[in-house]
Each structure stands twice: as C-alpha cells, then as structure tokens.
Design a protein around this motif. Structure first.
Motif, PDB file in Angstrom:
ATOM      1  N   ASN A  61       0.799  -1.228   0.000  1.00 10.55           N
ATOM      2  CA  ASN A  61       0.000   0.000   0.000  1.00 10.55           C
ATOM      3  C   ASN A  61       0.831   1.277   0.000  1.00 10.55           C
ATOM      4  N   ILE A  62       2.137   1.161  -0.021  1.00  3.03           N
ATOM      5  CA  ILE A  62       3.001   2.340   0.044  1.00  3.03           C
ATOM      6  C   ILE A  62       3.751   2.505  -1.273  1.00  3.03           C
ATOM      7  N   TRP A  63       3.648   3.687  -1.834  1.00  6.56           N
ATOM      8  CA  TRP A  63       4.365   4.038  -3.062  1.00  6.56           C
ATOM      9  C   TRP A  63       5.207   5.264  -2.774  1.00  6.56           C
ATOM     10  N   LEU A  64       6.384   5.322  -3.397  1.00  4.91           N
ATOM     11  CA  LEU A  64       7.314   6.422  -3.148  1.00  4.91           C
ATOM     12  C   LEU A  64       7.624   7.169  -4.439  1.00  4.91           C
ATOM     13  N   LEU A  65       7.657   8.480  -4.342  1.00  2.05           N
ATOM     14  CA  LEU A  65       8.104   9.312  -5.453  1.00  2.05           C
ATOM     15  C   LEU A  65       9.624   9.267  -5.466  1.00  2.05           C
ATOM     16  N   LEU A  66      10.206   9.133  -6.668  1.00  2.00           N
ATOM     17  CA  LEU A  66      11.663   9.098  -6.771  1.00  2.00           C
ATOM     18  C   LEU A  66      12.203  10.490  -7.053  1.00  2.00           C
ATOM     19  N   ASP A  67      13.333  10.806  -6.440  1.00  2.00           N
ATOM     20  CA  ASP A  67      13.992  12.087  -6.674  1.00  2.00           C
ATOM     21  C   ASP A  67      14.345  12.180  -8.159  1.00  2.00           C
ATOM     22  N   PRO A  68      13.978  13.290  -8.832  1.00  2.00           N
ATOM     23  CA  PRO A  68      14.214  13.393 -10.274  1.00  2.00           C
ATOM     24  C   PRO A  68      15.687  13.361 -10.676  1.00  2.00           C
ATOM     25  N   GLU A  69      16.585  13.763  -9.799  1.00  2.00           N
ATOM     26  CA  GLU A  69      18.002  13.801 -10.147  1.00  2.00           C
ATOM     27  C   GLU A  69      18.731  12.510  -9.790  1.00  2.00           C
ATOM     28  N   THR A  70      18.418  11.948  -8.620  1.00  2.00           N
ATOM     29  CA  THR A  70      19.166  10.780  -8.149  1.00  2.00           C
ATOM     30  C   THR A  70      18.390   9.470  -8.284  1.00  2.00           C
ATOM     31  N   GLU A  71      17.084   9.570  -8.507  1.00  2.00           N
ATOM     32  CA  GLU A  71      16.172   8.424  -8.574  1.00  2.00           C
ATOM     33  C   GLU A  71      16.185   7.598  -7.290  1.00  2.00           C
ATOM     34  N   THR A  72      16.486   8.260  -6.170  1.00  2.00           N
ATOM     35  CA  THR A  72      16.359   7.606  -4.874  1.00  2.00           C
ATOM     36  C   THR A  72      14.981   7.930  -4.314  1.00  2.00           C
ATOM     37  N   PRO A  73      14.398   7.021  -3.545  1.00  2.00           N
ATOM     38  CA  PRO A  73      13.060   7.257  -3.003  1.00  2.00           C
ATOM     39  C   PRO A  73      13.019   8.439  -2.045  1.00  2.00           C
ATOM     40  N   VAL A 113       0.619  10.274  -4.653  1.00  2.00           N
ATOM     41  CA  VAL A 113       1.447   9.155  -5.106  1.00  2.00           C
ATOM     42  C   VAL A 113       0.807   7.829  -4.698  1.00  2.00           C
ATOM     43  N   ASP A 114       0.302   7.753  -3.455  1.00  2.00           N
ATOM     44  CA  ASP A 114      -0.369   6.524  -3.007  1.00  2.00           C
ATOM     45  C   ASP A 114      -1.608   6.228  -3.850  1.00  2.00           C
ATOM     46  N   ALA A 115      -2.375   7.257  -4.200  1.00  2.00           N
ATOM     47  CA  ALA A 115      -3.582   7.065  -5.010  1.00  2.00           C
ATOM     48  C   ALA A 115      -3.219   6.584  -6.421  1.00  2.00           C
ATOM     49  N   ILE A 116      -2.169   7.145  -6.996  1.00  2.00           N
ATOM     50  CA  ILE A 116      -1.703   6.707  -8.319  1.00  2.00           C
ATOM     51  C   ILE A 116      -1.251   5.252  -8.234  1.00  2.00           C
ATOM     52  N   GLY A 117      -0.473   4.935  -7.205  1.00  2.00           N
ATOM     53  CA  GLY A 117       0.001   3.566  -7.025  1.00  2.00           C
ATOM     54  C   GLY A 117      -1.131   2.580  -6.859  1.00  2.00           C
ATOM     55  N   GLN A 118      -2.138   2.961  -6.088  1.00  2.00           N
ATOM     56  CA  GLN A 118      -3.283   2.072  -5.886  1.00  2.00           C
ATOM     57  C   GLN A 118      -4.017   1.843  -7.212  1.00  2.00           C
ATOM     58  N   ALA A 119      -4.132   2.892  -8.028  1.00  2.00           N
ATOM     59  CA  ALA A 119      -4.777   2.754  -9.333  1.00  2.00           C
ATOM     60  C   ALA A 119      -3.960   1.842 -10.259  1.00  2.00           C
ATOM     61  N   ILE A 120      -2.619   1.927 -10.161  1.00  2.00           N
ATOM     62  CA  ILE A 120      -1.754   1.029 -10.941  1.00  2.00           C
ATOM     63  C   ILE A 120      -1.976  -0.414 -10.482  1.00  2.00           C
ATOM     64  N   THR A 121      -2.021  -0.624  -9.167  1.00  2.00           N
ATOM     65  CA  THR A 121      -2.244  -1.956  -8.617  1.00  2.00           C
ATOM     66  C   THR A 121      -3.576  -2.529  -9.099  1.00  2.00           C
ATOM     67  N   ASN A 122      -4.600  -1.689  -9.174  1.00  2.00           N
ATOM     68  CA  ASN A 122      -5.940  -2.143  -9.554  1.00  2.00           C
ATOM     69  C   ASN A 122      -6.160  -2.205 -11.056  1.00  2.00           C
ATOM     70  N   TYR A 123      -5.214  -1.689 -11.832  1.00  2.00           N
ATOM     71  CA  TYR A 123      -5.394  -1.624 -13.284  1.00  2.00           C
ATOM     72  C   TYR A 123      -5.466  -3.021 -13.895  1.00  2.00           C
ATOM     73  N   VAL A 124      -6.472  -3.204 -14.763  1.00  2.53           N
ATOM     74  CA  VAL A 124      -6.600  -4.451 -15.509  1.00  2.53           C
ATOM     75  C   VAL A 124      -6.508  -4.095 -16.989  1.00  2.53           C
ATOM     76  N   PRO A 125      -5.495  -4.611 -17.696  1.00  5.56           N
ATOM     77  CA  PRO A 125      -5.365  -4.258 -19.112  1.00  5.56           C
ATOM     78  C   PRO A 125      -6.540  -4.781 -19.924  1.00  5.56           C
ATOM     79  N   GLU A 126      -6.894  -4.026 -20.947  1.00  8.27           N
ATOM     80  CA  GLU A 126      -7.960  -4.470 -21.839  1.00  8.27           C
ATOM     81  C   GLU A 126      -7.427  -5.620 -22.680  1.00  8.27           C
ATOM     82  N   PRO A 127      -8.315  -6.551 -23.050  1.00 13.33           N
ATOM     83  CA  PRO A 127      -7.857  -7.674 -23.878  1.00 13.33           C
ATOM     84  C   PRO A 127      -7.297  -7.186 -25.213  1.00 13.33           C
ATOM     85  N   GLU A 128      -6.304  -7.921 -25.723  1.00 16.94           N
ATOM     86  CA  GLU A 128      -5.712  -7.570 -27.009  1.00 16.94           C
ATOM     87  C   GLU A 128      -6.777  -7.683 -28.092  1.00 16.94           C
ATOM     88  N   ASP A 129      -6.757  -6.753 -29.018  1.00 21.38           N
ATOM     89  CA  ASP A 129      -7.696  -6.767 -30.135  1.00 21.38           C
ATOM     90  C   ASP A 129      -6.989  -7.367 -31.349  1.00 21.38           C
TER      91      ASP A 129
END
Length: 88
Positions: free
Chosen positions: A45-57, A65-81
């Motif tokens: 349930n925890i997501w971290l923003l990475l520093d833009p210069e060093t890419e450290t959390p 960020v947590d809401a975006i991460g939760q949406a990524i976790t819940n994302y279901v890809p659409e079937p291939e067409d």
C-alpha cells in the motif's frame, strides 16, 4: 502476476495519468500530459516518489502518489484486439 509492459492511462480524482512501466516496480508518470515523476512500489500500500536527479526514493507521505500507485495496482489491461495484427 504478469508484469505490465505497455503504457496505460488511469483516472485518479478526475485527473488522467499516463503510466509508463520501467524496471521492476518503477513507473514513469505523466499527469495530464506533463511529467509528474517516477514512482516506485515500496510495499503493498506504500508508493514512493523518486527524486528526479538521483532516482532515490523520497520518504514522505504523499496521498497523490499513493492514489496513483493504488490505481496502478488495480489496473486491468484491456484484452488484445486481434484486428491490430491485420497487416493487409
């Protein structure tokens, strides 16, 4: 669970975020077409923003960020067409 490879869009709080999967559990995020930054999954349930210069959390409580991460976790890809593979 199968790793997500293709970019996809999610909707969080009425805002469209474009998600570009990168290395393991790291995603480049664009908010309404503008670069938001990279986020990394820390725990379930925890997501971290990475520093833009060093890419450290950056360890701060960021509800967006947590809401975006939760949406990524819940994302279901659409079937291939199959029509996409028609090269005629």
């Amino acid at each position: 669970m199968e790793e997500l490879k293709e970019p996809f869009d999610i909707l969080v709080g009425g805002v469209v975020y474009s998600v570009f999967p990168e290395e393991d559990n790291v995603y480049a995020i664009f908010k309404a077409g503008t670069e938001f930054g990279k986020i990394e999954k820390d725990t379930e349930n925890i997501w971290l923003l990475l520093d833009p210069e060093t890419e450290t959390p950056i360890f701060n409580n960021n509800p967006e960020v947590d809401a975006i991460g939760q949406a990524i976790t819940n994302y279901v890809p659409e079937p291939e067409d199959d029509e996409d593979e028609d090269f005629e």
